[in-house]
Write a protein that holds these residues in place. Structure first.
Motif, PDB file in Angstrom:
ATOM      1  N   LEU A   1     -38.972  -2.220  22.882  1.00  0.00           N
ATOM      2  CA  LEU A   1     -38.372  -1.001  23.391  1.00  0.00           C
ATOM      3  C   LEU A   1     -37.477  -0.420  22.311  1.00  0.00           C
ATOM      4  CD1 LEU A   1     -37.470  -2.409  26.905  1.00  0.00           C
ATOM      5  CD2 LEU A   1     -39.328  -0.841  26.371  1.00  0.00           C
ATOM      6  N   LEU A   2     -37.084   0.814  22.521  1.00  0.00           N
ATOM      7  CA  LEU A   2     -36.214   1.448  21.542  1.00  0.00           C
ATOM      8  C   LEU A   2     -34.774   1.454  22.033  1.00  0.00           C
ATOM      9  CD1 LEU A   2     -38.303   4.513  20.293  1.00  0.00           C
ATOM     10  CD2 LEU A   2     -38.036   2.278  19.239  1.00  0.00           C
ATOM     11  N   CYS A   3     -33.889   1.139  21.126  1.00  0.00           N
ATOM     12  CA  CYS A   3     -32.470   1.225  21.432  1.00  0.00           C
ATOM     13  C   CYS A   3     -32.143   2.673  21.780  1.00  0.00           C
ATOM     14  CB  CYS A   3     -31.659   0.773  20.223  1.00  0.00           C
ATOM     15  SG  CYS A   3     -29.884   1.031  20.432  1.00  0.00           S
ATOM     16  N   LEU A   4     -31.373   2.860  22.844  1.00  0.00           N
ATOM     17  CA  LEU A   4     -31.047   4.221  23.279  1.00  0.00           C
ATOM     18  C   LEU A   4     -29.985   4.857  22.402  1.00  0.00           C
ATOM     19  CD1 LEU A   4     -31.009   3.567  27.109  1.00  0.00           C
ATOM     20  CD2 LEU A   4     -32.829   4.572  25.750  1.00  0.00           C
ATOM     21  N   VAL A   5     -29.394   4.072  21.540  1.00  0.00           N
ATOM     22  CA  VAL A   5     -28.337   4.599  20.687  1.00  0.00           C
ATOM     23  C   VAL A   5     -28.848   4.843  19.270  1.00  0.00           C
ATOM     24  CG1 VAL A   5     -26.076   4.122  19.663  1.00  0.00           C
ATOM     25  CG2 VAL A   5     -26.520   3.534  22.054  1.00  0.00           C
ATOM     26  N   CYS A   6     -29.409   3.808  18.654  1.00  0.00           N
ATOM     27  CA  CYS A   6     -29.790   3.931  17.236  1.00  0.00           C
ATOM     28  C   CYS A   6     -31.303   4.006  17.047  1.00  0.00           C
ATOM     29  CB  CYS A   6     -29.195   2.787  16.433  1.00  0.00           C
ATOM     30  SG  CYS A   6     -29.950   1.186  16.765  1.00  0.00           S
ATOM     31  N   LYS A   7     -32.057   3.912  18.155  1.00  0.00           N
ATOM     32  CA  LYS A   7     -33.518   4.028  18.121  1.00  0.00           C
ATOM     33  C   LYS A   7     -34.205   2.895  17.378  1.00  0.00           C
ATOM     34  CE  LYS A   7     -33.027   8.121  19.991  1.00  0.00           C
ATOM     35  NZ  LYS A   7     -32.693   8.119  21.411  1.00  0.00           N
ATOM     36  N   ASP A   8     -33.477   1.856  17.085  1.00  0.00           N
ATOM     37  CA  ASP A   8     -34.112   0.700  16.477  1.00  0.00           C
ATOM     38  C   ASP A   8     -34.855  -0.062  17.574  1.00  0.00           C
ATOM     39  OD1 ASP A   8     -34.879  -1.070  14.566  1.00  0.00           O
ATOM     40  OD2 ASP A   8     -32.850  -1.505  13.849  1.00  0.00           O
ATOM     41  N   GLU A   9     -35.729  -0.949  17.182  1.00  0.00           N
ATOM     42  CA  GLU A   9     -36.486  -1.703  18.173  1.00  0.00           C
ATOM     43  C   GLU A   9     -35.653  -2.837  18.739  1.00  0.00           C
ATOM     44  OE1 GLU A   9     -40.148  -3.112  16.591  1.00  0.00           O
ATOM     45  OE2 GLU A   9     -41.178  -1.212  16.928  1.00  0.00           O
ATOM     46  N   ILE A  10     -35.742  -2.994  20.047  1.00  0.00           N
ATOM     47  CA  ILE A  10     -35.161  -4.174  20.663  1.00  0.00           C
ATOM     48  C   ILE A  10     -36.273  -4.888  21.403  1.00  0.00           C
ATOM     49  CG2 ILE A  10     -32.778  -3.340  20.848  1.00  0.00           C
ATOM     50  CD1 ILE A  10     -33.297  -2.417  23.607  1.00  0.00           C
ATOM     51  N   THR A  11     -36.222  -6.191  21.388  1.00  0.00           N
ATOM     52  CA  THR A  11     -37.268  -7.003  21.988  1.00  0.00           C
ATOM     53  C   THR A  11     -36.785  -7.577  23.307  1.00  0.00           C
ATOM     54  OG1 THR A  11     -38.070  -7.589  19.800  1.00  0.00           O
ATOM     55  CG2 THR A  11     -38.803  -8.954  21.621  1.00  0.00           C
ATOM     56  N   VAL A  12     -37.586  -7.358  24.352  1.00  0.00           N
ATOM     57  CA  VAL A  12     -37.246  -7.865  25.680  1.00  0.00           C
ATOM     58  C   VAL A  12     -38.350  -8.806  26.127  1.00  0.00           C
ATOM     59  CG1 VAL A  12     -36.726  -7.227  28.062  1.00  0.00           C
ATOM     60  CG2 VAL A  12     -36.070  -5.694  26.200  1.00  0.00           C
ATOM     61  N   ASP A  13     -37.969  -9.955  26.608  1.00  0.00           N
ATOM     62  CA  ASP A  13     -38.969 -10.896  27.114  1.00  0.00           C
ATOM     63  C   ASP A  13     -39.763 -10.261  28.243  1.00  0.00           C
ATOM     64  OD1 ASP A  13     -38.295 -12.903  25.392  1.00  0.00           O
ATOM     65  OD2 ASP A  13     -36.906 -13.867  26.767  1.00  0.00           O
ATOM     66  N   GLN A  14     -41.061 -10.568  28.293  1.00  0.00           N
ATOM     67  CA  GLN A  14     -41.920 -10.000  29.330  1.00  0.00           C
ATOM     68  C   GLN A  14     -41.468 -10.429  30.720  1.00  0.00           C
ATOM     69  OE1 GLN A  14     -44.338  -7.820  28.149  1.00  0.00           O
ATOM     70  NE2 GLN A  14     -44.295  -7.186  30.282  1.00  0.00           N
ATOM     71  N   ASP A  15     -40.834 -11.581  30.787  1.00  0.00           N
ATOM     72  CA  ASP A  15     -40.393 -12.063  32.103  1.00  0.00           C
ATOM     73  C   ASP A  15     -38.930 -11.739  32.374  1.00  0.00           C
ATOM     74  OD1 ASP A  15     -39.252 -13.750  30.304  1.00  0.00           O
ATOM     75  OD2 ASP A  15     -39.897 -15.603  31.278  1.00  0.00           O
ATOM     76  N   ALA A  16     -38.406 -10.795  31.608  1.00  0.00           N
ATOM     77  CA  ALA A  16     -37.018 -10.388  31.839  1.00  0.00           C
ATOM     78  C   ALA A  16     -36.901  -9.796  33.238  1.00  0.00           C
ATOM     79  CB  ALA A  16     -36.600  -9.359  30.800  1.00  0.00           C
ATOM     80  N   THR A  17     -35.761 -10.006  33.842  1.00  0.00           N
ATOM     81  CA  THR A  17     -35.564  -9.513  35.195  1.00  0.00           C
ATOM     82  C   THR A  17     -34.532  -8.391  35.206  1.00  0.00           C
ATOM     83  OG1 THR A  17     -33.938 -11.242  35.556  1.00  0.00           O
ATOM     84  CG2 THR A  17     -36.169 -11.683  36.289  1.00  0.00           C
ATOM     85  N   THR A  18     -34.621  -7.565  36.231  1.00  0.00           N
ATOM     86  CA  THR A  18     -33.676  -6.455  36.369  1.00  0.00           C
ATOM     87  C   THR A  18     -32.242  -6.969  36.380  1.00  0.00           C
ATOM     88  OG1 THR A  18     -35.285  -5.133  37.586  1.00  0.00           O
ATOM     89  CG2 THR A  18     -32.974  -4.555  37.860  1.00  0.00           C
ATOM     90  N   GLY A  19     -31.431  -6.296  35.606  1.00  0.00           N
ATOM     91  CA  GLY A  19     -30.028  -6.680  35.560  1.00  0.00           C
ATOM     92  C   GLY A  19     -29.690  -7.512  34.340  1.00  0.00           C
ATOM     93  N   GLU A  20     -30.749  -8.018  33.690  1.00  0.00           N
ATOM     94  CA  GLU A  20     -30.528  -8.796  32.481  1.00  0.00           C
ATOM     95  C   GLU A  20     -29.985  -7.885  31.375  1.00  0.00           C
ATOM     96  OE1 GLU A  20     -33.467 -11.644  29.931  1.00  0.00           O
ATOM     97  OE2 GLU A  20     -33.623 -11.701  32.097  1.00  0.00           O
ATOM     98  N   ILE A  21     -29.152  -8.448  30.537  1.00  0.00           N
ATOM     99  CA  ILE A  21     -28.565  -7.658  29.464  1.00  0.00           C
ATOM    100  C   ILE A  21     -29.164  -8.075  28.134  1.00  0.00           C
ATOM    101  CG2 ILE A  21     -26.430  -7.089  28.241  1.00  0.00           C
ATOM    102  CD1 ILE A  21     -26.512  -5.951  31.053  1.00  0.00           C
ATOM    103  N   VAL A  22     -29.652  -7.080  27.402  1.00  0.00           N
ATOM    104  CA  VAL A  22     -30.149  -7.350  26.060  1.00  0.00           C
ATOM    105  C   VAL A  22     -29.326  -6.520  25.077  1.00  0.00           C
ATOM    106  CG1 VAL A  22     -32.496  -7.962  26.721  1.00  0.00           C
ATOM    107  CG2 VAL A  22     -31.926  -5.580  26.288  1.00  0.00           C
TER     108      VAL A  22
END
Ligand SMILES: [Zn+2]
Length: 57
Positions: free
Chosen positions: A4-25
């Motif tokens: 996904l793209l960082c909403l601030v700097c547009k760099d890529e951030i990686t989120v686990d496929q099994d991440a759940t709502t509310g998790e913080i990355v």
């Protein structure tokens, strides 16, 4: 893993496929925290609410 793209700097951030709502990355580039919203197979992020412990200088 979802790229996904960082909403601030547009760099890529990686989120686990099994991440759940509310998790913080955290963006590894700017440190902005994002809250994960996982619905079905689609994972998106929103800016995490800032919890500032210090007000002013
Ligand atoms: Zn960033």
């Amino acid at each position: 893993m979802s790229q996904l793209l960082c909403l601030v700097c547009k760099d890529e951030i990686t989120v686990d496929q099994d991440a759940t709502t509310g998790e913080i990355v955290e963006c590894s580039s700017c440190g902005q925290e994002h809250e994960v919203h996982a619905a079905a197979d689609v994972i998106t992020v929103e800016l995490a609410p800032e919890i500032e412990e210090t007000w002013g200088e």
